[in-house]
Scaffold this motif. Structure first.
Motif: not given
Length: 290
Positions: A1-7, A30-34, A65-74
């Motif tokens: 499991m990766k623990i990521a920051l939503d910035p 890790y980062l999550q890009l929102t 630091v790695e980008v663990a996930s990317i969150l587009p809202v479309l």
């Protein structure tokens, strides 16, 4: 499991290229890009070009630091066909950005309308016909959150809609801050999701059913609103023993592809302190179940 920051709390104080170093300074790997106006704005075409994507990848490497996930809202489930078609085009660019960043996990919302559930579901499946082959070809996994004010808000029903796509590249997001809108028992949702549960967002919220529905009030009564918060762990009504226990039973805590995200938006005035607190508390809870 990766623990990521939503910035998200730092969108107004830091540039996108500063997020990796910020995450590192706060102790995250890790980062999550929102949604962000320079990369993937809400509902509109992605704004990052190849040069910005390359710069972001370089910034991640320099910060370790790695980008663990990317969150587009479309609006890929919009009953408006023009908006739906546009969202599909935007999704294709979002997937390319993910691939160029070396990211295999994306997560999102259904992005339809609760007052038009049949039309929204039909639009969702139409979009899937075009996008699932792209996800599968590019090796991207997309997890979906039944967000309050969407055409599907309940946890188990969301899993049924996802299962209906019939693709291993689609999964489920459990957002703790949406617990009381999903209606179904958290442990039951997590158990039913199995290894489709790929992303969880960790933030507290008030139970709007509590105090006979008067935990918080909107006027006039009967407004078609969904109110929730994204607070730090302990500031709301989420049962965190149940939450982390359900994740342990699910196996989420032990799978290398899963992502746990600190998702606090309601305490920006203390964002640095809160981000550190979230990381420490998430580690303490997960450690207690091992």
């Amino acid at each position: 499991m990766k623990i990521a920051l939503d910035p998200t709390p730092f969108h107004s104080s830091h540039s996108v290229l500063e997020f990796p170093q910020l995450a590192a300074e706060l102790g995250y790997k890790y980062l999550q890009l929102t949604p962000h106006p320079d990369v993937l704005p809400f509902f509109r075409h992605p704004k990052a070009d190849d040069a910005l994507v390359a710069d972001l990848r370089k910034a991640c490497a320099e910060a370790d630091v790695e980008v663990a996930s990317i969150l587009p809202v479309l609006r890929w489930s919009s009953p408006d066909e023009n908006l739906r078609k546009a969202a599909v085009r935007y999704w294709k660019r979002a997937v390319q950005i993910a691939v160029d960043l070396g990211v295999e996990q994306m997560n999102t919302e259904f992005s339809g309308r609760p007052e038009q559930p049949e039309e929204s579901e039909a639009a969702f499946y139409r979009s899937m016909e075009e996008l699932v082959p792209v996800f599968e070809r590019e090796g991207v996994h997309v997890a979906i959150d039944p967000h309050p004010d969407d055409f599907v808000e309940e946890g188990l029903e969301a899993l049924r809609v996802i299962r209906g796509v019939n693709s291993p590249n689609l999964g489920f997001v459990y957002v703790a801050a949406h617990t009381f809108h999903m209606e179904d028992d958290p442990a039951r949702i997590m158990a039913a999701a199995g290894d489709r549960l790929r992303v969880v967002h960790v933030a507290d919220t008030m139970d709007h059913h509590a105090s006979h529905g008067l935990r918080y009030i909107t006027n006039p009564p009967g407004n078609a609103v969904r109110v929730h918060q994204h607070l730090k762990i302990g500031d709301g009504d989420v049962d965190w023993q149940e939450f982390f226990g359900g994740l342990a039973e699910n196996g989420f805590l032990d799978r290398p592809e899963t992502v746990m995200v600190s998702s606090v938006f309601g305490e920006n005035e203390n964002a640095l302190e809160v981000s550190r607190y979230q990381l420490q508390t998430m580690k303490e809870f997960t450690g207690s179940f091992h």
